[in-house]
Every structure is written in C-alpha cells, then in structure tokens.
Design a protein around this motif. Structure first.
Motif: not given
Length: 764
Positions: A507-510, A555-560, A562-563, A569-573
């Motif tokens: 994620y950091k690299d991304w 978290y929206e940035r991470f979600q995009s 991850y998806y 897949r679905k993430l539940t926070w």
C-alpha cells in the motif's frame, strides 16, 4: 614325608590287592598333610589297574564272559572301598560327639575339607575303575553306583551327615542369631558349612549332576524357620516400645542386613524365600500399623519417612492401594483449601492468584510423588485425579462451572501481553509450561480455547504481544496437548497478521506512485490489518459511527487499493478495535504537546473540538452517530482524565450536559493513554463468549451424533450417548441431558429416526 614301601600285590588276588590298597588309602585319608611320594602313588594306581585287567581273574569265572569278569572284579574293589569309607566315617562321628556349638562347626569343617581333598586323590587312584567298570554299570542303568569321588560324598552324607546335621544347624543358627544381635562372628565357618551342604546334593538319576535338595531341606528350611521366629519376636517387642517411624527404620535396616547376608555366606538360591519371609514378618504383619501412620506423615510433610513407608509397603502385594486413595483425598482437600483462601478475597482477586494457588498445590505434591513415591504411575494417577477435581470443582467454580478455564486464559493473556512481569524469555517459557500443567486438568478445554482466541485476537490487533516467539510457543504447546484442530484458527490469525504486514508495504508503494506531494503531507499515517472472517473471534460494531473526514479519506483510499487487488471481496470496518494517536496542540503551558492515545470512537469525539471549544451532548451524538451505551462511557473517560470539562460542573454524560476543552490540562506523562477498556464492555464481551461456547457445543454434539450414526447406521440410544461422551470429552464433559436434546433436534431435522426397542437409525 613318610613314604610307603611299595610291595606289588598279586594282581589276581582280591584280598592281597585290597590289603595293599587299604594301607595307601589310609595314608591319604589320615596323613594327607605328610604327603605320598610319587613312587608309592604310582604303585597304588598300578595295583588297581592290574587287578581290574587280571587275565586269570577274567578266565576263572566258571564260564562267565570276560566282560562279566571285569564287572565282578570292579565290583569287589568298589564294595571294599565303600565299606572302608563307612568305617572311617564311623570313627569321625565318634570323635564329633565330644564337640558342640562352634567347636563342632570347626571340627565338621576340618574333617570335611580333609575328607573331600583325600577323595580327589583316591578318585584319581581308582581312575581306571571309574572309566571302565563304573561307567559300564551306570550306562546299564545300575542304581547306587557312582564314580569314586561321588561315592565319598554319598558315604559322608549317609554315614556322617545324617547323624550330625541337626547339631550342626543348631550351632549355625546360634551363630547367626549372635550376629543379628550385634556380635562379631566367624562368617567363613557358615560359608564353609553352606558349601558342604550344597556339595552333598546329588541327582539320583544322574550321578554326574548335582541338585540343591540337601541344602534346601537341611539348611534353608531350618534357617528360614529360625529367621521367621527371630523377627516375629523382635518386631513384636520393638513395635510395642517404639514409634512407627522408628520401627520402619528398623525394618528397613533388617531387610538390608538379610540381603547382605546372602552375599556374605548364604547360597543365592535362598534370596527369594528369605526376602519373602522377612517381608511377611517385618512388613505385611505390621502393614495396618504403617498405613495408619500415613496420614500423620502427610499432614506433617515428612518426606523421608513417607519414602521409607513407600519402599516397605511397595514390596508386599497390594501394600500401597489404601495409601493411594488417602493421598488422593489429601491432595484434593489441600487444593480446595488453597482455592478457598483465594475466593475469600471476593471478586477482587487476580487470575494470577487463582492459578498460582492451583500450581502451588500441584507442585508440592508432584515433588512428593517424585521424591517419596519414586514417581510411581499409580500415585501419579491419584495426583492427577485429585488435581482434576479441585481444578474443576472448587469454591470459585460454584458461580460458574467454566470459571477455571476462563481465569487460566486471562492469566495467560496477562503473561503474553507487553508489560508482563516475566523478566526473561526463559522465565516466561517456564510460566507457560506451568500454565499447561493446569490446562492438562481443565475439563472445559473449549472454554479456554474461546477466551484464549479472543484475547490473542486483541493482542495481535493491538500489537501488544510480548513477543511472537512466546505466542508461537504457547500455540505449539496447545497443539501438542489437543491436536491440530484445536489451534488451527489461532495459527491462521497469525498468518493474517503476517499477510497484513506485506499488504501495508504494498500500500505504501502504491501511495508513492499515485499521490502527489500535497496529498502525501495531508494524509493520516495509518496501518491496516485484514482479518479473515472465519478465523477471528470478532464481531462487527454494535453501534453506528460517523468517522471524522480525515479518517474517511484514509480508509476510502485504502479500500480502492484493496478492491483493485482483490475483486469481489468485502471489507467490514471494526471501529471498536481501531485506535490511534492525536496531538493536543491547543494546550499552551507545555513545551512538548501532549499525545493522546485514543480509541477511534474517542478520536471521533475529540476532533469535533477542532471547530468549537464547547459542544452539547446532542451535538456530539449527532456528529458521531454513536449509541449512548458506547458514547457515554467514552465521554466519561475523557471527563475523568480532565481532557474535557462538564457543564454544569459535575454533570455526567447524557442529554442536557455540555462539554468543553480543558486548556489547563496537566499530566505527568507526555503520552497519555485514554484507550481503556470499560468494565461494562468487558462483561458484555464475557457474556457473549459464553453464548458462543453454548452454540459451539450444540454444533459439536450434533456433528458427533451424525458422524457416529453415519458410520454405525443403527444403534441403541444408550450406546449412542456413551459414544458421544467418548468423542467429545477431550473438549468438554457433556451432560447426558444436552446429548438427548440434540438427538431430538436431529430427529426433527430428519437426520436420524427412532425405531422400536429404543433403537436409533441414520436416515441416508
């Protein structure tokens, strides 16, 4: 030396030959110490040879064959030698009558040694007779014919030994009694007597073989009888005048003495009979007395004396059985008493106190079993039975039968959390080994597993484990004790944490690639953990939550990201498990700004004060969307820490109250931890855990019933219940009532059906 003058006898004349031989034999038998010169010795040997091979004698047998003649000639000499030995022994017996006690023993031994030494010489003189006439007679099955040396022994036994053995044994037994009474005796005398008795044992069917019959009848039997009488009298008197402990010391010393006696001068063959007799008299006869003392020794922790009692009673049949039962009861009472002291503390006691109390009792009696009872398996079993009882059924467990596994799991959690008092890795490892000792006795192992997995999840999520090595060590111990299935989810949780580390790096690299400098400066420093739903004992939040805009962007940035990586897949926070740090830049009276360590819910409350210094309860509730049961305790923590001040003064969280920032906040620490678990949350969590345990047990019982019925097809109801108990008892002790309920439930679901005769069948 006084040599005989050899005069060659007429080789075919019996009387002449015997007369010549008798003088030579007399010289050997009576004056052996003076010696016989070689010339005379050869003349005697030749006389026997010549007579046995005499041609005239052979042909003068009135038609007898030469073979038969040789028999006759040999028989004459053999008979005359036997008569000579009887006369010699008659004289020895007459002389023996003037001796008694030790003098008789000395006389017997001297005569025996002289006689048997002479017998070897005479046997050599008659070697030709042995090789021919004697051998033929024995080969033809003739009874009472022996080689010349054995003939000497037979004559000694018949003509001397049978007349004196009683007097000799009386003297031997008197000597041994003196030694038992502490006097010094001439042990070699008894050794020589024993050897002579052994030498007289001849096999009637085969003269070349010997037996221990004479020794057993004439030595062992009276010796054992005398030993029995001696120790019966001594032990009876000693017990009357001394304590049981002193008697045990005496008995042990006597048993050792008798064992040593065998090595000193008795024949090894007596060992078993002698030991059994001594044990019978010294231990078995007084076993009740010894057992009655056992409880006193236990109460006073007299380890050496308990070891002595164990050594004595372990040597008689069923000697230890009553002790094992007493030991088990004693340990159980000690365990219950130890727990009662802890329970007296009320609800305040720490899990450590409880576990330590259990361990102290186990350690004390484990040491006793090892040291005093030689680690004997039956005593180990008694210890295990007692520990299982007081670990699972004690005063603390009265409120809840599953209290022991829960407290053990909490204690394990305290050891594996950062800040554990175990100073070194080796010390922590030792504590984990001790935890497994208690775990072994826990019956509700599924309860431990549930609480342990919940606590492990928190340690992993909050990165609060003392070390990965300690965590994996504990899991491997549980796996060894209960198998792969027991720890499968725990290991998967670890894997998820490792995968999450790799994911954060990606994620950091991304971010480096997709964000510009401005965005990078504004972003919140975040770390994400992706936890598989099937393996983690975690529930979604029980409240709504409107996260602050800064967190939402993150978290929206991470979600995009991850998806993109994992489509579908679905993430539940899990907001209730999230935490972070906020800097309090508004406080002016400090050089370095305070850092507040907060839960995400607390963070959501505090960032509202970036816009306003004072907010009402309803403002905060509307902005955060938190349910009152979550909002109120979190506000209470902020008020207690004086980060916020209530209005009116002293107001508690709730409608009508308002809260403002405390610009004069002070604390000794720069980093202030506000993320504290609320007691009500802990209780809800514990209750939820117990509910999931009940559900899991229901599923485990039903799957066991279906598995058994699938393989057996038909089964009696009682047998099915027993089989289910066997299959699940390693996880928890099932109640018969619960098994029956689940059988009924499976019938309703059409997995199984009831047949006639209380039989159950599987529905395919």
């Amino acid at each position: 030396m006084a040599p005989l003058m050899p005069q060659t006898p007429l080789k075919d004349d019996v009387n002449d030959t015997w007369g010549f031989l008798e003088k030579g034999i007399d010289s050997v038998m009576l004056k052996l110490e003076e010696g016989v010169d070689m010339k005379t010795y050869m003349a005697l040997y030749t006389a026997v040879h010549n007579f046995c091979t005499s041609q005239k004698a052979v042909s003068n047998g009135q038609g007898l064959s030469s073979h038969r003649g040789a028999h006759l000639l040999g028989e004459e000499l053999y008979k005359l030698l036997g008569e000579y030995l009887s006369r010699h022994l008659e004289a020895v017996y007459t002389e023996s009558e003037s001796h008694s006690e030790e003098a008789l023993l000395g006389f017997y031994i001297r005569e025996w040694l002289r006689y048997t030494t002479a017998a070897k010489y005479v046997n050599h003189l008659f070697r030709y007779l042995n090789r021919h006439w004697v051998k033929r007679e024995i080969d033809e099955g003739k009874k009472n014919v022996y080689d010349v040396y054995t003939l000497h022994l037979v004559k000694w036994k018949d003509d001397f030994f049978m007349k004196v053995h009683e007097k000799v044994m009386d003297a031997v037994l008197n000597l041994i009694e003196k030694q038992r009474n502490g006097e010094t005796i001439e042990q070699s005398q008894i050794k020589n007597i024993v050897d002579s008795f052994v030498s007289l044992g001849l096999d009637e069917n085969d003269s070349t073989k010997s037996t221990l019959e004479v020794y057993r009848i004439y030595f062992e039997k009276p010796f054992i009888a005398a030993t029995k009488v001696y120790y019966e009298n001594e032990s009876r008197q000693f017990v009357a005048e001394n304590s049981v402990v002193e008697y045990m010391k005496k008995a042990e010393a006597r048993l050792d003495e008798e064992k040593a006696r065998v090595g000193l001068y008795l024949h090894p063959d007596i060992t078993k009979h002698l030991t059994e007799t001594c044990l019978d008299v010294l231990v078995k006869t007084h076993s009740e007395l010894l057992r009655d003392e056992f409880q006193v020794l236990l109460d006073n922790e007299r380890q050496d004396d308990l070891a002595r009692m164990y050594r004595l009673l372990s040597r008689i049949q069923d000697g230890l059985d009553p002790l094992r039962a007493k030991f088990e009861t004693h340990v159980r009472k000690a365990g219950l008493a130890a727990v009662e002291k802890v329970a007296a503390e009320g609800e305040a006691f720490e899990p450590k106190m409880y576990v330590d109390a259990l361990l102290q009792v186990h350690t004390r009696y484990q040491n006793l079993v090892n040291e005093a009872f030689n680690g004997e398996s039956e005593f180990v079993r008694s210890l295990d039975n007692a520990c299982r009882e007081f670990v699972n059924r004690n005063k603390v467990c009265k409120s809840s039968s599953t209290k022991s596994p829960e407290l053990l799991a909490r204690y394990t959690d305290s050891l594996l959390k950062k800040g554990s008092k175990a100073a070194e890795e080796s010390e922590l490892e030792e504590m984990l080994v001790q935890i497994m000792t208690v775990f072994k006795y826990i019956e509700d192992k599924d309860v431990f597993q549930k609480f342990y997995s919940k606590m492990l999840a928190k340690r992993l999520v909050h990165v609060s484990s003392v070390s990965d090595d300690a965590e994996t060590s504990m899991i491997s111990k549980l796996k060894e004790a209960c198998g792969f299935e027991y720890t499968n989810k725990l290991q998967r949780m670890f894997q998820d944490i490792q995968i999450s580390k790799d994911l954060n790096a990606s994620y950091k690299d991304w971010q480096e690639k997709v964000l510009d400098d401005d965005d990078r400066k504004k972003q919140v420093d975040a770390h994400f953990q992706i936890l598989g739903t099937g393996f983690w004992p975690l529930n979604p939040p029980t409240t709504g939550f409107s996260a602050p805009p800064e967190i939402v962007k993150t978290y929206e940035r991470f979600q995009s990201f991850y998806y993109d990586k994992h489509n579908g897949r679905k993430l539940t926070w899990l907001w209730q498990l999230c935490k972070g740090e906020v800097k309090a830049n508004y406080i002016k009276n400090t050089k370095v700004p305070y850092t507040f360590q907060v839960s995400t819910f607390q963070m959501g409350i505090l960032v509202l004060f970036n816009e306003q210094d004072t907010l009402s309860y309803s403002d905060i509730q509307n902005a955060t969307s938190l349910a009152p049961e979550i909002l109120d305790p979190n506000l209470a923590i902020l008020l207690k820490a004086k980060v916020l001040l209530p209005s009116p003064e002293g107001a508690k969280p709730g409608p009508g109250a308002s809260f403002s920032l405390n610009y004069n906040f002070k604390n000794k620490k720069i980093k202030v931890n506000l993320n504290i678990q609320i007691k009500s949350e802990q209780k809800v969590e514990t209750d939820d855990t117990h509910k999931t345990i009940e559900e899991d047990r229901k599923l485990l019982l039903q799957s066991a019933i279906v598995r058994i019925m699938k393989s057996r097809k038909k089964m009696k109801h009682v047998q099915l219940v027993q089989e289910v108990i066997q299959q699940v008892k390693s996880r928890f002790p099932p109640k018969v009532q619960d098994i029956k309920k689940n059988i009924e439930a499976l019938m309703e679901k059409d997995y199984i059906e009831r047949l006639d005769g209380d039989e159950i069948a599987y529905i395919a």
